[in-house]
Motif scaffolding. Structure first.
Motif, short mmCIF file in Angstrom:
data_model
loop_
_atom_site.label_atom_id
_atom_site.label_comp_id
_atom_site.label_asym_id
_atom_site.label_seq_id
_atom_site.Cartn_x
_atom_site.Cartn_y
_atom_site.Cartn_z
N ALA A 66 0.22 -1.64 -5.65
CA ALA A 66 1.81 -1.22 -5.59
C ALA A 66 2.82 -1.66 -6.23
CB ALA A 66 1.09 -1.69 -3.67
N ALA A 67 2.87 -2.50 -6.85
CA ALA A 67 4.64 -3.03 -6.92
C ALA A 67 4.77 -1.84 -8.35
CB ALA A 67 4.69 -4.20 -7.34
N SER A 103 -11.25 -1.40 -0.57
CA SER A 103 -9.81 -1.84 -0.35
C SER A 103 -8.90 -1.41 -0.69
CB SER A 103 -9.85 -3.63 -0.55
OG SER A 103 -9.20 -4.33 0.08
N GLY A 104 -8.09 -1.67 0.01
CA GLY A 104 -6.37 -0.63 -0.16
C GLY A 104 -5.14 -1.92 0.59
N PRO A 105 -3.88 -0.75 0.06
CA PRO A 105 -2.79 -1.11 0.77
C PRO A 105 -2.95 -0.70 2.53
CG PRO A 105 -2.51 0.09 -0.45
CD PRO A 105 -3.56 0.61 -0.49
N ASN A 106 -3.80 -0.21 2.83
CA ASN A 106 -3.98 -0.47 4.39
C ASN A 106 -4.86 -1.01 4.76
OD1 ASN A 106 -1.74 1.76 4.90
ND2 ASN A 106 -3.29 2.93 3.61
N GLY A 107 -6.14 -1.82 3.70
CA GLY A 107 -7.04 -2.39 4.61
C GLY A 107 -8.52 -2.04 4.28
N GLU A 117 -6.23 2.16 -3.61
CA GLU A 117 -6.98 2.10 -2.97
C GLU A 117 -8.46 0.94 -4.50
OE1 GLU A 117 -8.58 3.31 1.34
OE2 GLU A 117 -8.63 4.43 0.07
N LEU A 118 -9.22 0.64 -4.03
CA LEU A 118 -9.64 0.13 -5.07
C LEU A 118 -11.27 -0.07 -4.57
CD1 LEU A 118 -10.29 -1.84 -7.67
CD2 LEU A 118 -9.92 -3.84 -5.66
#
Length: 341
Positions: A20-21, A179-183, A210-211
């Protein structure tokens, strides 16, 4: 290849935060597809996030009796795992039919799902390609398209998904954990890959950042009657022109349950549940298999050089189902130890 920065993520949450960064970042596991794309300048990530230290390389039995494949488990470790080879031999066969032993030792299960679709023009930067540059056009339509799709294509793209493993997974119907920025969330495998439509640049339904963390196989593995048939131009290290994953549950000569998935024919692994329904309750005969094949290919469309795939796929479906009927025990993985499909 463009220059890039690199970090090794210590945990899943850290990997997601790092992605995200950094604008233009990408995750890298085994790298067997991504590095190729970077060398050809098809992919140009500015920052890579290594995943090797995330602890996602395990394969373990789930409380419900299913099997969890860690996203970073290698294709080789997965194929030769005792639970996979005995309970999910269709997956074992499909993995061992793909790539080379060296690549299988590096390629990860999660990365296998993330492979970009296959088309000559996708790798040729001198030609228009809607996957590389949305809106630029599809050179394969009207061009050399022998390897391209016959099902689920669009006016924007006729590329095919290259994975063997994913064809077997489509038949086995697992769940993908991400799994991602929103959980965290789960995605049904049948919903993971996309058809091209008007946005062929999007291969899957992952949200940005997402991963994939795991692939959860259901308890039912069709270990008694199965077949993975891969038809290709040469027997060593080649993508499928057409592949078929067939799995049956038989009661004598009657079919109690059936799974049927194709590779090399569409932008995603192609499973036809209506064709499977035509098999259930019917005798395991060539006539029954022919009706299922006709249903799968009812909407098939050739584009010139790949039109032969329609008849090839029809014959392959019948043959794979016949082989599955005759198979009555799990495949011996030792028979594949020295193979180089």
């Amino acid at each position: 290849m463009n220059s890039f920065t690199f970090t090794q993520a210590p945990a899943v949450a850290a990997a997601v935060q790092d992605r995200a960064a950094h604008e233009g970042a990408a995750y890298i596991g085994g790298g067997t597809n991504l590095i190729d794309l970077m060398k050809e300048n098809v992919a140009r990530p500015t920052h890579l996030i290594g995943l090797k230290k995330l602890g996602l390389d395990t394969i373990e039995t789930l409380p419900d009796g299913g099997l969890r494949l860690g996203a970073l488990a290698t294709n080789a470790d997965t194929a030769y795992h005792s639970e996979v080879s005995t309970r999910y031999p269709l997956l074992n066969q499909a993995i061992l039919a793909g790539a080379s032993p060296q690549l299988r030792n590096m390629a990860t299960d999660g990365g296998n799902l993330m492979q970009r679709t296959r088309c000559y023009y996708f790798y040729d930067l001198a030609t228009p390609c809607n996957k590389r540059e949305p809106g630029s056009g599809c050179s394969a339509i009207g061009g050399y398209n022998r390897v391209c799709g016959i099902l689920g294509t669009s006016d924007s793209c006729i590329a095919t998904h290259p994975s063997d493993m994913c064809v077997a997974l489509a038949a086995l119907d697992p769940t993908v954990r991400v799994s991602g920025p929103n959980g965290e969330r789960t995605i049904k495998f049948e919903d993971f890959h996309r058809l091209p439509g008007d946005h062929p640049e999007r291969d899957n339904t992952l949200e940005p950042g997402e991963l994939i963390t795991a692939i959860d196989l259901p308890t039912k593995g069709f270990a008694q009657h199965f077949s993975y048939l891969k038809l290709r131009d040469r027997s060593s290290y080649a993508f499928a022109l057409v592949s078929v994953a067939a799995a049956l549950e038989l009661d004598g000569t009657l079919i109690k349950d059936a799974r049927l998935a194709l590779g090399g024919v569409a932008h995603k692994p192609w499973r036809d549940k209506e064709a499977e329904a035509l098999l259930i309750g019917q005798p395991a005969t060539a006539e029954t298999f022919g009706r299922a094949a006709a249903k799968v290919l009812a909407g098939a469309k050739g584009h010139g050089a790949n039109t032969f795939k329609i008849e090839l796929a029809r014959r392959a479906i019948v043959r794979a189902l016949k082989q599955a009927t005759e198979m009555n025990e799990a495949v011996d993985t030792n028979a594949f130890q020295n193979s180089n499909p």
